[in-house]
Design a protein around this motif. Structure first.
Motif, short mmCIF file in Angstrom:
data_model
loop_
_atom_site.label_atom_id
_atom_site.label_comp_id
_atom_site.label_asym_id
_atom_site.label_seq_id
_atom_site.Cartn_x
_atom_site.Cartn_y
_atom_site.Cartn_z
N ASP A 123 29.89 29.53 20.92
CA ASP A 123 28.69 29.69 21.74
C ASP A 123 28.99 30.64 22.90
O ASP A 123 30.06 30.59 23.52
CB ASP A 123 28.24 28.33 22.27
N ARG A 124 28.04 31.48 23.20
CA ARG A 124 28.19 32.48 24.26
C ARG A 124 28.62 31.86 25.59
O ARG A 124 29.35 32.47 26.37
CB ARG A 124 26.85 33.19 24.43
N SER A 125 28.20 30.63 25.86
CA SER A 125 28.51 30.00 27.14
C SER A 125 29.95 29.48 27.24
O SER A 125 30.40 29.13 28.32
CB SER A 125 27.55 28.83 27.39
N ARG A 126 30.67 29.44 26.15
CA ARG A 126 32.03 28.86 26.13
C ARG A 126 33.09 29.92 26.44
O ARG A 126 33.94 30.23 25.61
CB ARG A 126 32.30 28.22 24.77
N GLU A 127 33.06 30.43 27.65
CA GLU A 127 33.97 31.50 28.02
C GLU A 127 35.44 31.08 27.96
O GLU A 127 36.30 31.88 27.57
CB GLU A 127 33.61 32.04 29.40
N ASP A 128 35.75 29.84 28.34
CA ASP A 128 37.13 29.37 28.22
C ASP A 128 37.58 29.37 26.77
O ASP A 128 38.72 29.75 26.45
CB ASP A 128 37.30 27.96 28.81
N ALA A 129 36.70 28.97 25.86
CA ALA A 129 37.04 28.97 24.43
C ALA A 129 37.27 30.39 23.94
O ALA A 129 38.18 30.63 23.14
CB ALA A 129 35.93 28.30 23.62
N HIS A 130 36.51 31.34 24.43
CA HIS A 130 36.69 32.73 24.01
C HIS A 130 38.08 33.22 24.39
O HIS A 130 38.77 33.86 23.58
CB HIS A 130 35.62 33.63 24.63
N ARG A 131 38.50 32.92 25.61
CA ARG A 131 39.85 33.32 26.04
C ARG A 131 40.92 32.63 25.19
O ARG A 131 41.92 33.23 24.82
CB ARG A 131 40.05 33.01 27.52
N PHE A 132 40.69 31.36 24.87
CA PHE A 132 41.61 30.60 24.02
C PHE A 132 41.76 31.27 22.66
O PHE A 132 42.88 31.51 22.18
CB PHE A 132 41.06 29.16 23.88
N TYR A 133 40.66 31.62 22.01
CA TYR A 133 40.72 32.26 20.70
C TYR A 133 41.38 33.63 20.78
O TYR A 133 42.15 34.01 19.88
CB TYR A 133 39.33 32.35 20.07
N GLU A 134 41.10 34.38 21.83
CA GLU A 134 41.74 35.68 22.00
C GLU A 134 43.25 35.54 22.15
O GLU A 134 44.02 36.34 21.60
CB GLU A 134 41.12 36.43 23.18
N ARG A 135 43.70 34.51 22.89
CA ARG A 135 45.14 34.29 23.03
C ARG A 135 45.79 33.99 21.68
O ARG A 135 46.97 34.26 21.48
CB ARG A 135 45.42 33.13 23.99
N LEU A 136 45.03 33.44 20.75
CA LEU A 136 45.54 33.12 19.42
C LEU A 136 45.43 34.31 18.45
O LEU A 136 45.76 34.18 17.28
CB LEU A 136 44.80 31.91 18.85
N GLY A 137 44.95 35.46 18.94
CA GLY A 137 44.91 36.66 18.13
C GLY A 137 43.55 37.00 17.54
O GLY A 137 43.41 38.02 16.86
N PHE A 138 42.54 36.20 17.80
CA PHE A 138 41.21 36.50 17.30
C PHE A 138 40.58 37.60 18.17
O PHE A 138 40.84 37.67 19.36
CB PHE A 138 40.31 35.25 17.33
N GLU A 139 39.76 38.43 17.54
CA GLU A 139 39.06 39.49 18.24
C GLU A 139 37.55 39.30 18.11
O GLU A 139 37.07 38.94 17.04
CB GLU A 139 39.43 40.85 17.64
N ALA A 140 36.84 39.57 19.19
CA ALA A 140 35.38 39.50 19.18
C ALA A 140 34.85 40.81 18.63
O ALA A 140 34.60 41.76 19.37
CB ALA A 140 34.85 39.24 20.59
#
Length: 149
Positions: A123-140
């Motif tokens: 969800d767009r509002s989950r900014e902490d989750a976005h950073r978490f996934y990026e740290r794991l190598g996922f790209e938006a």
């Protein structure tokens, strides 16, 4: 970690639903008081070999969950892809590294299933989750769209 990743059972459904409801978005859309729809959904998931409802089990209550769905398609030369959804860690275990462990386990399972790609939405509002996934190598890399029915 002394945690086992296993397929969920119907006995796990109440704990899974509690985790789904235990955040600002889940609190508005989940109803842990009525498990009927969740048990019906669990039966559909458990009956589909391409669906993997996985829980982190440390010998007590379930401490984490995610759903890994294997999707077949023609694009990318007929490659399979895995979709990760409904990632949750029990509140008292957040920040322990369990979420990263869960995602890494799901990625490994996707590899075992022969997938060429792992994707997820957040969800767009989950900014902490976005950073978490990026740290794991996922790209938006994509913009997602939904249509409520």
């Amino acid at each position: 970690m002394d945690i086992v990743l296993r397929h969920a059972t119907s006995d796990d459904v109440p704990e899974i639903v509690a985790m789904l409801a235990d955040d600002p978005l889940g609190a508005t859309r989940e109803n842990p008081a009525d498990l009927g729809p969740y048990q019906a959904a669990f039966a559909r998931i458990a009956g589909d070999p391409q669906q993997h409802l996985l829980v982190a089990d440390d010998g007590g209550p379930v401490v984490g969950v995610l759903q890994l769905s294997i999707l077949f398609g023609l694009s990318r030369q007929g490659a399979s892809r895995a979709m990760i959804e409904a990632v949750r860690v029990r509140a008292d275990r957040r920040g322990s590294g369990l979420g990263g462990w869960l995602i890494r386990q799901a990625v490994e399972e996707a590899r075992r299933q022969g997938c060429a790609l792992v994707q997820l939405t957040s969800d767009r509002s989950r900014e902490d989750a976005h950073r978490f996934y990026e740290r794991l190598g996922f790209e938006a890399t994509h913009v997602g769209f939904k249509l409520s029915l």
